[in-house]
Design an enzyme around this catalytic site. Structure first.
Site, short mmCIF file in Angstrom:
data_model
loop_
_atom_site.label_atom_id
_atom_site.label_comp_id
_atom_site.label_asym_id
_atom_site.label_seq_id
_atom_site.Cartn_x
_atom_site.Cartn_y
_atom_site.Cartn_z
N HIS A 1 -2.73 6.92 3.16
CA HIS A 1 -3.26 5.66 2.63
C HIS A 1 -4.65 5.42 3.21
O HIS A 1 -4.88 5.60 4.40
CB HIS A 1 -2.31 4.52 3.00
CG HIS A 1 -2.87 3.18 2.71
ND1 HIS A 1 -3.53 2.89 1.53
CD2 HIS A 1 -2.89 2.03 3.44
CE1 HIS A 1 -3.92 1.63 1.55
NE2 HIS A 1 -3.55 1.09 2.69
N CYS B 1 0.81 -1.23 0.00
CA CYS B 1 0.00 0.00 0.00
C CYS B 1 0.84 1.27 0.00
O CYS B 1 0.30 2.37 -0.15
CB CYS B 1 -0.96 -0.01 1.18
SG CYS B 1 -1.98 -1.50 1.22
N ASN C 1 -10.09 -0.27 0.79
CA ASN C 1 -8.62 -0.22 0.71
C ASN C 1 -8.18 -0.74 -0.65
O ASN C 1 -8.28 -1.94 -0.92
CB ASN C 1 -8.03 -1.07 1.85
CG ASN C 1 -6.51 -1.05 1.86
OD1 ASN C 1 -5.87 -0.64 0.88
ND2 ASN C 1 -5.94 -1.49 2.95
N1 COA Z 1 -18.29 -8.02 11.06
C1 COA Z 1 -18.90 -8.07 12.26
N2 COA Z 1 -18.25 -8.36 13.42
C2 COA Z 1 -16.94 -8.60 13.33
C3 COA Z 1 -16.25 -8.57 12.11
C4 COA Z 1 -16.97 -8.27 10.95
N3 COA Z 1 -16.39 -8.19 9.73
N4 COA Z 1 -14.94 -8.85 12.34
C5 COA Z 1 -14.82 -9.06 13.66
N5 COA Z 1 -16.04 -8.92 14.27
C6 COA Z 1 -16.35 -9.01 15.69
C7 COA Z 1 -15.38 -9.91 16.44
O1 COA Z 1 -15.80 -11.24 16.47
C8 COA Z 1 -15.38 -9.28 17.82
O2 COA Z 1 -16.55 -9.69 18.49
P1 COA Z 1 -16.53 -9.96 20.11
O3 COA Z 1 -16.20 -8.61 20.71
O4 COA Z 1 -17.92 -10.42 20.37
O5 COA Z 1 -15.47 -10.97 20.32
C9 COA Z 1 -15.55 -7.80 17.56
O6 COA Z 1 -16.17 -7.70 16.26
C10 COA Z 1 -14.24 -7.04 17.55
O7 COA Z 1 -13.33 -7.74 16.70
P2 COA Z 1 -11.86 -7.22 16.49
O8 COA Z 1 -11.11 -8.19 15.64
O9 COA Z 1 -11.30 -6.84 17.84
O10 COA Z 1 -12.12 -5.89 15.64
P3 COA Z 1 -11.19 -4.64 15.43
O11 COA Z 1 -11.75 -3.48 16.15
O12 COA Z 1 -9.74 -4.96 15.62
O13 COA Z 1 -11.43 -4.35 13.89
C11 COA Z 1 -10.30 -4.53 11.79
C12 COA Z 1 -10.98 -5.29 12.93
C13 COA Z 1 -9.76 -5.53 10.78
C14 COA Z 1 -11.33 -3.62 11.13
C15 COA Z 1 -9.14 -3.66 12.38
O14 COA Z 1 -8.31 -4.46 13.22
C16 COA Z 1 -8.29 -3.03 11.30
O15 COA Z 1 -8.75 -2.21 10.54
N6 COA Z 1 -6.98 -3.34 11.27
C17 COA Z 1 -6.09 -2.82 10.25
C18 COA Z 1 -6.27 -3.58 8.96
C19 COA Z 1 -5.67 -2.88 7.78
O16 COA Z 1 -5.73 -1.70 7.65
N7 COA Z 1 -5.07 -3.68 6.88
C20 COA Z 1 -4.50 -3.20 5.67
C21 COA Z 1 -3.21 -2.50 5.92
S1 COA Z 1 -2.54 -1.85 4.45
#
Ligand code: COA
Length: 316
Positions: free
Chosen positions: A240, A116, A270
């Site tokens: 980004h 990215c 993204n």
């Molecule tokens: N839809 C609904 N619920 C979801 C879900 C989805 N797509 N993904 C996870 N959940 C749930 C989980 O099961 C968890 O539930 P619980 O609290 O009952 O256990 C809750 O939502 C939180 O999950 P978590 O994994 O802690 O979410 P998060 O706040 O870390 O968000 C991302 C997940 C992926 C959105 C976040 O970590 C992120 O954006 N990371 C960076 C990724 C990125 O930018 N990658 C590219 C880089 S170039």
């Protein structure tokens, strides 16, 4: 930290174009096939919809052609094509070869894979080529991530999409637009975001999030120091487009108010190498910067790469 010599042959943007995947996919569409919902995706990522479909070459040809038309130049006057992509259409040859032929260019062409951060890597490379004597370079950032996403994995399918952005850079008299830049990578973090050849993207979202904010801020500060500018002097910041929470957190740490920040992640998801040019050039017909503006571009991605540049916008 590299300093740009005072007597460098500089460059400026003279044309740009964008392209998106041909099919719009909303969060509600995704919730029909996996356990997710519109409210969760908007809250955690800022994404409302994304656009998928089209090969890396197809989207690159569309954005590249628009950039050449806007610049009003003969394609034969372009000295090199630098295509940033992490999703080439083939392993060999580079997708830039396909694009070079389709656009009627007769010049060197190569791909850059810095995930990215790719567009900023490619743009800095293009400035280097111009410093070495090239007159015009076509820089394109394109990714068709929908082809490497597992559409049953809600961890990644909600985030990634397809798009392209292109710019023609032309040699100018004097120092040109580039004031400071930074490139970084940390291969020790490879396992938190990767895709095997022919495989799907795997991601430790929380760890990517944690590191992303830190490396964006670090890279941006290095570019600003090299340029001799401070955050309050910036007019436009183009980060980004991965997640609105990463963008707001990084800009908050940099001391940049959100009204100066280009955001299209709600519309595009993204799009990796395409994300910064889509935010800069493709803001639905509006270029974010005007002549004289100080613009900071800052990307991060798998690798974990980071790249940033401070430019003085001078497109007229
Ligand atoms: N839809 C609904 N619920 C979801 C879900 C989805 N797509 N993904 C996870 N959940 C749930 C989980 O099961 C968890 O539930 P619980 O609290 O009952 O256990 C809750 O939502 C939180 O999950 P978590 O994994 O802690 O979410 P998060 O706040 O870390 O968000 C991302 C997940 C992926 C959105 C976040 O970590 C992120 O954006 N990371 C960076 C990724 C990125 O930018 N990658 C590219 C880089 S170039």
């Amino acid at each position: 930290m590299p300093q740009i010599p005072d007597n460098v042959r500089g460059a400026r943007f003279i044309g740009w174009g964008t392209s998106l995947g041909h099919t719009t996919v909303t969060n509600d569409d995704l919730s029909k096939t996996m356990d997710t919902n519109d409210e969760w995706i908007r809250e955690r990522t800022g994404i409302h919809r994304r656009h998928i479909g089209g090969s890396t070459a197809e989207m690159s040809i569309a954005s590249g052609r628009a950039a050449i038309e806007m610049a009003g130049i003969d394609p034969l006057t372009i000295d090199a094509l630098v295509l940033a992509t992490t999703t080439p259409d083939r392993t060999v040859p580079a997708t830039s070869a396909t694009v070079q032929h389709a656009l009627g260019l007769r010049c060197g062409a190569f791909d850059v894979n810095a995930a990215c951060s790719g567009f900023v890597y490619a743009m800095i490379t293009a400035h280097g080529l111009i410093a070495m004597g090239s007159q015009r370079i076509l820089v394109i950032g394109t990714d068709s991530l929908s082809r490497i996403v597992d559409w049953t994995d809600r961890n990644t399918a909600i985030l990634f999409a397809d798009g392209s952005g292109a710019a023609v850079l032309e040699r100018t008299t004097g120092h040109g637009q580039m004031l400071g830049w930074d490139l970084d990578a940390d291969g020790s973090a490879e396992e938190i975001l990767y895709s095997e050849v022919g495989g799907f993207v795997h991601m430790d979202g929380k760890e990517v999030f944690r590191r992303a904010v830190r490396i964006m801020v670090d890279s941006a500060q290095k570019s600003m120091a090299a340029a001799g500018v401070t955050a309050d002097q910036l007019n436009v910041v183009v980060p980004h487009q991965a997640n609105i929470r990463i963008i707001t957190s990084a800009c908050d740490k940099l001391g940049v108010p959100m009204e100066k920040v280009a955001v299209v992640v709600h519309e595009t998801g993204n799009t990796s190498s395409a994300s910064i040019p889509l935010a800069l050039f493709g803001d639905f017909g509006q270029v974010r910067a005007k002549d004289g503006d100080l613009v900071l571009m800052v990307g991060f991605g798998a690798g974990m790469t980071a790249a940033s540049a401070v430019v003085r916008w001078n497109a007229q």
